[in-house]
Scaffold this active site. Structure first.
Site, PDB file in Angstrom:
ATOM      1  N   GLU A  19       0.853  -1.198   0.000  1.00 18.05           N
ATOM      2  CA  GLU A  19       0.000   0.000   0.000  1.00 18.05           C
ATOM      3  C   GLU A  19       0.887   1.245   0.000  1.00 18.05           C
ATOM      4  O   GLU A  19       1.987   1.235   0.565  1.00 18.05           O
ATOM      5  CB  GLU A  19      -0.912  -0.069   1.236  1.00 18.05           C
ATOM      6  CG  GLU A  19      -1.720   1.153   1.565  1.00 18.05           C
ATOM      7  CD  GLU A  19      -2.841   1.488   0.590  1.00 18.05           C
ATOM      8  OE1 GLU A  19      -2.581   1.493  -0.622  1.00 18.05           O
ATOM      9  OE2 GLU A  19      -3.953   1.783   1.060  1.00 18.05           O
ATOM     10  N   ASP A  20       0.403   2.291  -0.640  1.00 17.81           N
ATOM     11  CA  ASP A  20       1.197   3.523  -0.716  1.00 17.81           C
ATOM     12  C   ASP A  20       1.366   4.192   0.647  1.00 17.81           C
ATOM     13  O   ASP A  20       2.465   4.595   1.012  1.00 17.81           O
ATOM     14  CB  ASP A  20       0.596   4.513  -1.738  1.00 17.81           C
ATOM     15  CG  ASP A  20      -0.897   4.782  -1.546  1.00 17.81           C
ATOM     16  OD1 ASP A  20      -1.498   4.251  -0.586  1.00 17.81           O
ATOM     17  OD2 ASP A  20      -1.462   5.536  -2.358  1.00 17.81           O
ATOM     18  N   PHE A  38      -0.807  16.390   3.279  1.00 21.07           N
ATOM     19  CA  PHE A  38      -1.260  15.655   2.103  1.00 21.07           C
ATOM     20  C   PHE A  38      -0.137  15.650   1.070  1.00 21.07           C
ATOM     21  O   PHE A  38       0.355  16.701   0.676  1.00 21.07           O
ATOM     22  CB  PHE A  38      -2.528  16.280   1.517  1.00 21.07           C
ATOM     23  CG  PHE A  38      -3.175  15.393   0.498  1.00 21.07           C
ATOM     24  CD1 PHE A  38      -3.994  14.346   0.891  1.00 21.07           C
ATOM     25  CD2 PHE A  38      -2.945  15.584  -0.860  1.00 21.07           C
ATOM     26  CE1 PHE A  38      -4.571  13.501  -0.047  1.00 21.07           C
ATOM     27  CE2 PHE A  38      -3.527  14.745  -1.805  1.00 21.07           C
ATOM     28  CZ  PHE A  38      -4.343  13.708  -1.403  1.00 21.07           C
ATOM     29  N   ASP A  79      -2.738   5.999   6.633  1.00 25.29           N
ATOM     30  CA  ASP A  79      -3.131   7.308   7.141  1.00 25.29           C
ATOM     31  C   ASP A  79      -3.986   7.051   8.397  1.00 25.29           C
ATOM     32  O   ASP A  79      -3.435   6.835   9.472  1.00 25.29           O
ATOM     33  CB  ASP A  79      -3.871   8.025   6.012  1.00 25.29           C
ATOM     34  CG  ASP A  79      -4.276   9.439   6.357  1.00 25.29           C
ATOM     35  OD1 ASP A  79      -3.764   9.989   7.333  1.00 25.29           O
ATOM     36  OD2 ASP A  79      -5.136  10.007   5.651  1.00 25.29           O
ATOM     37  N   ARG A  98       0.636  10.909  -9.965  1.00 28.30           N
ATOM     38  CA  ARG A  98       1.107   9.564  -9.598  1.00 28.30           C
ATOM     39  C   ARG A  98       2.438   9.240 -10.254  1.00 28.30           C
ATOM     40  O   ARG A  98       3.186   8.404  -9.777  1.00 28.30           O
ATOM     41  CB  ARG A  98       0.079   8.506 -10.031  1.00 28.30           C
ATOM     42  CG  ARG A  98      -1.254   8.578  -9.309  1.00 28.30           C
ATOM     43  CD  ARG A  98      -2.058   7.322  -9.632  1.00 28.30           C
ATOM     44  NE  ARG A  98      -3.467   7.421  -9.292  1.00 28.30           N
ATOM     45  CZ  ARG A  98      -3.980   7.139  -8.095  1.00 28.30           C
ATOM     46  NH1 ARG A  98      -3.196   6.776  -7.112  1.00 28.30           N
ATOM     47  NH2 ARG A  98      -5.281   7.223  -7.894  1.00 28.30           N
TER      48      ARG A  98
HETATM   49  P1  IMP Z   1      -6.553   5.429   5.312  1.00 29.44           P
HETATM   50  O1  IMP Z   1      -7.689   4.493   5.092  1.00 29.44           O
HETATM   51  O2  IMP Z   1      -7.017   6.681   6.018  1.00 29.44           O
HETATM   52  O3  IMP Z   1      -5.366   4.817   5.983  1.00 29.44           O
HETATM   53  O4  IMP Z   1      -6.151   5.988   3.914  1.00 29.44           O
HETATM   54  C1  IMP Z   1      -5.375   5.301   3.043  1.00 29.44           C
HETATM   55  C2  IMP Z   1      -5.617   5.774   1.621  1.00 29.44           C
HETATM   56  O5  IMP Z   1      -5.879   7.172   1.565  1.00 29.44           O
HETATM   57  C3  IMP Z   1      -4.376   5.539   0.823  1.00 29.44           C
HETATM   58  O6  IMP Z   1      -4.514   4.356   0.085  1.00 29.44           O
HETATM   59  C4  IMP Z   1      -4.307   6.735  -0.093  1.00 29.44           C
HETATM   60  O7  IMP Z   1      -4.896   6.412  -1.317  1.00 29.44           O
HETATM   61  C5  IMP Z   1      -5.148   7.807   0.555  1.00 29.44           C
HETATM   62  N1  IMP Z   1      -4.295   8.841   1.156  1.00 29.44           N
HETATM   63  C6  IMP Z   1      -4.065   9.064   2.467  1.00 29.44           C
HETATM   64  N2  IMP Z   1      -3.231  10.081   2.663  1.00 29.44           N
HETATM   65  C7  IMP Z   1      -2.885  10.514   1.435  1.00 29.44           C
HETATM   66  C8  IMP Z   1      -2.013  11.562   0.967  1.00 29.44           C
HETATM   67  O8  IMP Z   1      -1.347  12.310   1.712  1.00 29.44           O
HETATM   68  N3  IMP Z   1      -1.933  11.687  -0.383  1.00 29.44           N
HETATM   69  C9  IMP Z   1      -2.599  10.908  -1.258  1.00 29.44           C
HETATM   70  N4  IMP Z   1      -3.426   9.923  -0.870  1.00 29.44           N
HETATM   71  C10 IMP Z   1      -3.569   9.734   0.479  1.00 29.44           C
HETATM   72 MG    MG Z   2      -5.291   4.728  -2.330  1.00 27.61          MG
END
Ligand code: IMP
Ligand code: MG
Length: 181
Positions: A99-100, A153, A103, A166
């Site tokens: 996963e990238d 972000f 968050d 991307r």
């Molecule tokens: P989570 O479910 O809140 O952990 O969010 C994870 C997803 O949110 C990641 O797969 C990203 O696609 C997106 N995301 C969270 N933070 C960022 C950011 O700073 N930039 C771009 N995408 C983000």
């Molecule tokens: Mg994502």
């Protein structure tokens, strides 16, 4: 013009590649040499990272892809939806989710709980970035993570803002005016 849209480069290409190479070596060491790893890429953000990381992993590797969404624009909706499921069974397989960014942790928590029901031999998580300040799912951590970053972000190297950026080979913060329209 791209240069006018970038506020700051947080992690440059050289730092990214050096860290990803080290992650590949750690992952290679962790598994047994004949374990076949199913790398599960969380689309779309994970694809650039997985492509580079996989080339530093010296183990038998196969790829599968899953598309989920929890974000619209720059703010979390809190909803996690499966858009595309895996093609292959993961029963008795060693799964490594790629996963990238982690968050809030909601996306990964959801994905891990779905994949656990399919009886894999193991599930591990490798993320490129971690924003620990934003974590609401406290029990969820990556097994391997590239970089901890502040609550900003970011885009580039797979991460997008409204599907753009991307393809950048570094991680950066955009200027506030980019988000204005
Ligand atoms: P989570 O479910 O809140 O952990 O969010 C994870 C997803 O949110 C990641 O797969 C990203 O696609 C997106 N995301 C969270 N933070 C960022 C950011 O700073 N930039 C771009 N995408 C983000
Ligand atoms: Mg994502």
């Amino acid at each position: 013009m791209l240069e006018n849209e970038i506020e700051e480069i947080l992690i440059d290409q050289e730092k990214l590649q050096a860290r990803i190479k080290a992650l590949g070596a750690e992952i290679t060491d962790y598994y047994d040499e004949d374990d076949e790893i199913v790398m599960v890429c969380i689309l779309r953000g994970g694809f650039v990272f997985m492509a580079d990381l996989a080339r530093y992993v010296e183990l038998p590797v196969v790829f599968d892809f899953m598309d989920v969404t929890s974000y619209e624009g720059a703010t979390s909706t809190g909803n996690v939806r499966i858009i595309k499921d895996l093609e292959e069974s993961i029963e008795n397989k060693d799964v490594l989710i790629i996963e990238d960014i982690i968050d809030t942790g909601k996306t990964l928590k959801h994905v891990v709980s779905i994949l656990e029901t399919r009886k894999p031999n193991s599930i591990k998580v490798c993320t490129l970035l971690d924003k620990p300040e934003r974590r609401t799912e406290k029990e969820l951590e990556s097994d391997w993570n590239g970089f901890e970053i502040p609550d900003e972000f970011v885009v580039g190297y797979g991460l997008d803002y409204n599907e753009r950026y991307r393809n950048l080979s570094y991680i950066c913060i955009l200027k506030p005016e980019v988000y204005q329209d």
